[in-house]
Scaffold this active site. Structure first.
Site, PDB file in Angstrom:
ATOM      1  N   ASP A  10     -47.825  15.352  16.750  1.00 48.30           N
ATOM      2  CA  ASP A  10     -47.641  16.588  17.297  1.00 48.30           C
ATOM      3  C   ASP A  10     -46.700  16.413  18.721  1.00 48.30           C
ATOM      4  OD1 ASP A  10     -47.837  19.444  17.760  1.00 48.30           O
ATOM      5  OD2 ASP A  10     -49.254  18.956  19.552  1.00 48.30           O
TER       6      ASP A  10
HETATM    7 MG    MG Z   1     -49.668  20.935  20.102  1.00 46.20          MG
END
Ligand code: MG
Length: 231
Positions: A10
């Protein structure tokens, strides 16, 4: 167990300190719109409102465009500010990628893992904003490919998003590892796709919701040792 060969990172809140960059971006936009001072208290309220609207998007309750605009509608209403939320958001999106702030040990960690792992990014952000951040941070040189939801045509945590990623990189779920800070997007998405996951939890929050973090780290620098231990 099959060996993990691909790391799915991420970006916001995991490799890049999005909150720090966001605060700088909002203050710049405030100045441009002559809205006066944007205090720390106002920024905390914005963080809360913004998080709520992103969670609504993750639950499929609104569109990306509505998330972007409605967060400012609510924020401006709270403080009685007179500005066009849509125009403000456009300006803010322009300022947002101008500031790159890495999370602690993010750069060293992705560099340290380069030789042994294929690394990819999996992010829900806005396409031009994310592309620019990846380029300006140099992270685009680390990743084999960047999977940005706008381009993939699905969002984390959906199974559709992770299916596209796994099939594009030619990887079985158990050969990948998701590393992310969001329980509702990264960890839930990994759980639904049967991909092992590491929850990056720098502030030591308690886990909540119907999700399962296979591993948890407080600092990204712990990841190389963790990978050695679990392989
Ligand atoms: Mg994040």
């Amino acid at each position: 167990m099959r060996r993990i060969t691909a790391l799915l990172w991420d970006i916001d809140g995991t490799l890049l300190d999005f909150i720090a960059a966001e605060r700088i971006g909002i203050r710049k936009t405030f100045a441009e719109y002559r809205l006066g001072e944007c205090t720390d208290e106002m920024l905390s309220d914005y963080d809360r409102i913004n998080a709520k609207h992103w969670e609504m998007l993750e639950r499929g309750e609104c569109t990306k465009h509505e998330t972007m605009t409605h967060r400012f509608v609510e924020f401006f209403a709270l403080y009685g500010l007179d500005a066009d939320p849509e125009a403000f958001n456009d300006t803010y999106q322009r300022h947002l990628p101008e500031t790159i702030v890495f999370c602690p040990h993010a750069w060293e960690t992705v560099q340290a893992l380069r030789r042994e792992y294929r690394q990819f990014c999996v992010t829900n952000g806005n396409l031009p904003v994310q592309q620019r951040k990846l380029r300006d941070s140099g992270l685009d040189t680390v990743f084999g490919h960047c999977f940005i939801s706008d381009e993939v045509g699905a969002e984390k945590p959906s199974l559709a998003f992770f299916n596209v990623v796994l099939s594009a990189i030619g990887c079985a779920p158990e050969e990948a590892l998701v590393i992310g800070d969001s329980l509702s997007s990264d960890i839930l998405g990994a759980n639904q796709s049967n991909i092992p996951c590491v929850w990056y939890n720098p502030s030591g929050k308690p886990i909540k919701g119907d999700v399962h973090a296979d591993y948890e780290i407080r600092d990204l620098g712990e990841l190389p040792d963790l990978l050695k231990r679990i392989q």
